[in-house]
Scaffold this motif. Structure first.
Motif, PDB file in Angstrom:
ATOM      1  N   ASP A  36       0.840  -0.966  -0.073  1.00  9.13           N
ATOM      2  CA  ASP A  36      -0.145  -0.385   0.654  1.00  9.13           C
ATOM      3  C   ASP A  36       0.615   1.583   0.370  1.00  9.13           C
ATOM      4  N   CYS A  37       2.149   1.355   0.687  1.00  5.51           N
ATOM      5  CA  CYS A  37       2.505   2.900   0.822  1.00  5.51           C
ATOM      6  C   CYS A  37       4.218   2.500  -0.025  1.00  5.51           C
ATOM      7  N   GLY A  38       4.538   1.265  -0.346  1.00  2.57           N
ATOM      8  CA  GLY A  38       5.511   1.461  -0.790  1.00  2.57           C
ATOM      9  C   GLY A  38       7.026   1.340   0.355  1.00  2.57           C
ATOM     10  N   GLU A  39       6.806   1.082   1.276  1.00  6.59           N
ATOM     11  CA  GLU A  39       6.914   1.429   2.388  1.00  6.59           C
ATOM     12  C   GLU A  39       8.977  -0.323   2.959  1.00  6.59           C
ATOM     13  N   ARG A  40       9.505  -0.310   3.019  1.00  2.31           N
ATOM     14  CA  ARG A  40      10.792  -1.799   2.374  1.00  2.31           C
ATOM     15  C   ARG A  40      11.514  -1.611   4.102  1.00  2.31           C
ATOM     16  N   ILE A  41      11.045  -2.362   4.843  1.00  2.46           N
ATOM     17  CA  ILE A  41      12.342  -2.672   6.192  1.00  2.46           C
ATOM     18  C   ILE A  41      13.286  -3.928   5.713  1.00  2.46           C
ATOM     19  N   PRO A  42      15.047  -3.606   5.770  1.00  2.00           N
ATOM     20  CA  PRO A  42      15.158  -5.041   5.670  1.00  2.00           C
ATOM     21  C   PRO A  42      15.348  -5.584   6.625  1.00  2.00           C
ATOM     22  N   ASP A  43      14.841  -7.219   6.780  1.00  2.00           N
ATOM     23  CA  ASP A  43      14.431  -9.077   7.179  1.00  2.00           C
ATOM     24  C   ASP A  43      15.638  -8.615   8.053  1.00  2.00           C
ATOM     25  N   ALA A  44      16.682  -8.223   8.376  1.00  2.00           N
ATOM     26  CA  ALA A  44      17.596  -7.560   9.167  1.00  2.00           C
ATOM     27  C   ALA A  44      17.693  -6.931  10.133  1.00  2.00           C
ATOM     28  N   ASP A  45      16.377  -5.906  10.390  1.00  2.00           N
ATOM     29  CA  ASP A  45      16.368  -4.907  11.016  1.00  2.00           C
ATOM     30  C   ASP A  45      14.727  -5.444  11.707  1.00  2.00           C
ATOM     31  N   VAL A  46      14.777  -6.632  11.078  1.00  2.40           N
ATOM     32  CA  VAL A  46      12.992  -7.298  12.498  1.00  2.40           C
ATOM     33  C   VAL A  46      12.887  -8.065  12.725  1.00  2.40           C
ATOM     34  N   GLU A  47      13.011  -7.602  14.211  1.00  4.43           N
ATOM     35  CA  GLU A  47      13.202  -8.947  14.946  1.00  4.43           C
ATOM     36  C   GLU A  47      11.987  -9.503  15.449  1.00  4.43           C
ATOM     37  N   GLY A  48      12.001 -11.369  15.440  1.00  5.69           N
ATOM     38  CA  GLY A  48      10.914 -12.169  15.611  1.00  5.69           C
ATOM     39  C   GLY A  48      10.855 -12.978  13.804  1.00  5.69           C
ATOM     40  N   ASP A  49      10.082 -13.602  13.794  1.00  2.93           N
ATOM     41  CA  ASP A  49       9.789 -14.504  12.301  1.00  2.93           C
ATOM     42  C   ASP A  49       8.654 -13.892  12.080  1.00  2.93           C
ATOM     43  N   ASP A  50       7.915 -12.947  12.238  1.00  2.00           N
ATOM     44  CA  ASP A  50       6.426 -13.096  11.427  1.00  2.00           C
ATOM     45  C   ASP A  50       6.169 -11.493  10.579  1.00  2.00           C
ATOM     46  N   PRO A  51       6.324 -11.170  10.242  1.00  2.00           N
ATOM     47  CA  PRO A  51       6.099  -9.996   9.142  1.00  2.00           C
ATOM     48  C   PRO A  51       5.951  -9.166  10.170  1.00  2.00           C
ATOM     49  N   PRO A  52       6.253  -8.088   9.667  1.00  2.00           N
ATOM     50  CA  PRO A  52       5.991  -6.494  10.802  1.00  2.00           C
ATOM     51  C   PRO A  52       4.985  -5.906  10.188  1.00  2.00           C
ATOM     52  N   ALA A  53       4.514  -4.833  10.740  1.00  4.75           N
ATOM     53  CA  ALA A  53       3.481  -4.010  10.599  1.00  4.75           C
ATOM     54  C   ALA A  53       3.920  -3.084  10.078  1.00  4.75           C
ATOM     55  N   CYS A  54       3.150  -2.419   9.230  1.00  6.68           N
ATOM     56  CA  CYS A  54       4.498  -0.923   8.424  1.00  6.68           C
ATOM     57  C   CYS A  54       4.159   0.053   8.936  1.00  6.68           C
ATOM     58  N   PRO A  55       5.191   0.506   8.964  1.00  7.79           N
ATOM     59  CA  PRO A  55       5.148   1.550  10.435  1.00  7.79           C
ATOM     60  C   PRO A  55       4.106   3.077   9.629  1.00  7.79           C
ATOM     61  N   SER A  56       4.430   2.827   8.082  1.00  6.62           N
ATOM     62  CA  SER A  56       3.263   4.176   7.961  1.00  6.62           C
ATOM     63  C   SER A  56       1.850   3.899   8.043  1.00  6.62           C
ATOM     64  N   CYS A  57       1.812   3.119   7.789  1.00  6.17           N
ATOM     65  CA  CYS A  57      -0.182   2.804   7.811  1.00  6.17           C
ATOM     66  C   CYS A  57      -0.789   1.468   8.058  1.00  6.17           C
ATOM     67  N   GLY A  58      -0.051   0.280   9.441  1.00 10.56           N
ATOM     68  CA  GLY A  58      -0.199  -0.662  10.243  1.00 10.56           C
ATOM     69  C   GLY A  58      -0.277  -1.729   9.564  1.00 10.56           C
ATOM     70  N   GLU A  59      -0.149  -1.894   7.943  1.00  6.93           N
ATOM     71  CA  GLU A  59      -1.018  -3.399   7.107  1.00  6.93           C
ATOM     72  C   GLU A  59       0.467  -4.277   7.598  1.00  6.93           C
ATOM     73  N   THR A  60       0.133  -5.886   7.914  1.00  4.80           N
ATOM     74  CA  THR A  60       1.048  -6.596   7.553  1.00  4.80           C
ATOM     75  C   THR A  60       2.214  -6.487   6.285  1.00  4.80           C
ATOM     76  N   MET A  61       3.494  -6.272   6.374  1.00  7.45           N
ATOM     77  CA  MET A  61       4.148  -6.180   5.220  1.00  7.45           C
ATOM     78  C   MET A  61       4.318  -7.483   4.565  1.00  7.45           C
ATOM     79  N   ARG A  62       4.561  -8.379   3.219  1.00  5.76           N
ATOM     80  CA  ARG A  62       4.760  -9.192   2.754  1.00  5.76           C
ATOM     81  C   ARG A  62       6.595  -9.225   2.736  1.00  5.76           C
ATOM     82  N   PHE A  63       6.839 -10.513   2.331  1.00  3.82           N
ATOM     83  CA  PHE A  63       9.167 -11.174   2.641  1.00  3.82           C
ATOM     84  C   PHE A  63       9.595 -10.786   0.575  1.00  3.82           C
TER      85      PHE A  63
END
Length: 74
Positions: A36-63
């Motif tokens: 939705d937003c085009g926001e990108r988060i490198p996987d090395a910056d994400v803790e845990g195994d679950d996909p994170p929520a987008c910091p801009s809109c709150g939607e679940t991000m895809r790998f």
């Protein structure tokens, strides 16, 4: 070996490597994207195994990019 051949060899070796730079120390296998937003988060910056929520809109991000792929996911 000529200077030109040496330069060619160095350039060839630097472009063949998937690891191109300093980095945070954690090996990245891809990134999480928000469609939705085009926001990108490198996987090395994400803790845990679950996909994170987008910091801009709150939607679940895809790998994006499989663990077996090579090169940069930038």
């Amino acid at each position: 070996m000529s200077v030109l051949e040496t330069v060619k060899d160095v350039l060839r070796a630097s472009t063949e490597s998937a690891d191109r730079g300093e980095g945070s120390g954690a090996a990245s296998k891809g990134a999480y994207w928000c469609d939705d937003c085009g926001e990108r988060i490198p996987d090395a910056d994400v803790e845990g195994d679950d996909p994170p929520a987008c910091p801009s809109c709150g939607e679940t991000m895809r790998f994006e990019r499989s663990p077996s792929s090579t090169g940069c996911a930038c």
